[in-house]
Enzyme design. Sequence first.
Site, short mmCIF file in Angstrom:
data_model
loop_
_atom_site.label_atom_id
_atom_site.label_comp_id
_atom_site.label_asym_id
_atom_site.label_seq_id
_atom_site.Cartn_x
_atom_site.Cartn_y
_atom_site.Cartn_z
N HIS A 43 -0.41 -14.96 6.33
CA HIS A 43 0.39 -15.57 5.25
C HIS A 43 -0.09 -17.00 4.98
O HIS A 43 -0.22 -17.41 3.83
CB HIS A 43 1.87 -15.65 5.66
CG HIS A 43 2.58 -14.34 5.77
ND1 HIS A 43 3.23 -13.96 6.92
CD2 HIS A 43 2.78 -13.33 4.88
CE1 HIS A 43 3.81 -12.77 6.73
NE2 HIS A 43 3.54 -12.37 5.51
N LYS A 67 15.84 -4.05 5.01
CA LYS A 67 14.69 -3.84 5.92
C LYS A 67 15.03 -4.17 7.37
O LYS A 67 14.19 -4.05 8.24
CB LYS A 67 13.52 -4.74 5.48
CG LYS A 67 12.66 -4.14 4.37
CD LYS A 67 11.31 -4.86 4.32
CE LYS A 67 10.39 -4.25 3.30
NZ LYS A 67 9.12 -5.00 3.20
N ARG A 116 -4.83 -6.81 1.82
CA ARG A 116 -5.63 -6.74 3.05
C ARG A 116 -6.57 -5.56 3.03
O ARG A 116 -7.73 -5.67 3.36
CB ARG A 116 -4.70 -6.61 4.27
CG ARG A 116 -3.98 -7.87 4.58
CD ARG A 116 -2.77 -7.63 5.43
NE ARG A 116 -1.73 -6.96 4.66
CZ ARG A 116 -0.50 -6.76 5.08
NH1 ARG A 116 -0.17 -7.13 6.29
NH2 ARG A 116 0.39 -6.19 4.32
N SER A 154 3.04 -8.83 9.96
CA SER A 154 4.22 -9.22 10.74
C SER A 154 4.65 -8.06 11.63
O SER A 154 5.06 -8.26 12.78
CB SER A 154 5.37 -9.60 9.81
OG SER A 154 5.01 -10.66 8.98
#
Length: 185
Positions: A43, A67, A116, A154
């Site tokens: 990040h 979430k 990514r 994460s």
Amino acid sequence: MTKASPRQTSHLPFGFHFAIPLRFSRMRRAIYPGSFDPVTNGHLDVIERARKLFDEVVVAVAHNDEKQPLFSLEQRLDLLQETAGRIENVRIAEFSGLLVEFARAQNAGAVIRGLRAVSDFEFEFQMALMNRSLNAAVETIFLMPKEEYTYLSSRIVKEIARLGGNVSTFVPDCVAKALSGKFSQ
Ligand code: ADP
């Protein structure tokens, strides 16, 4: 006949005046939204790239209660504040609801997302096109991190920390501490 662009007049001391065309004076602001549960070096790499392209980058932490984040909204905001809050032209904020509405309220013309791998692409593509159909004035821009961060997320960092692994090369110190605090409880 060409139409004159609107102008702002600056009044300086000593009676000196000059005009700045409005299109040049408008701040270029981008929103970088995410869960940041927690912030990782990936990040931070994206934030560093984005802030070179825009006058201001607003890192926007989504409430994302559905979430079931590991860190509360306040903790995620604090960790971001500690790691990126002092960077020039970066601001940390929270948001809930539609991203395009938040972008409009912040007067931002762009949304930054990190890409990514191909696996990110389908979801990000769908989101970007949906956001464009909701508000065509907001452009989504994808930035790629340094290669060494392309496998970092994460979710993976939380999994390693949960299993007692060392995450210090993937996250800033304060995040590593917060993670070991969570899993030693
Ligand atoms: P979200 O729930 O919105 O996916 P994340 O915090 O997981 O929230 O990610 C926010 C944004 O940061 C996403 O665009 C994601 O692709 C990007 N991102 C996450 N990790 C990395 C990384 N290692 N390198 C580059 N971009 C990343």
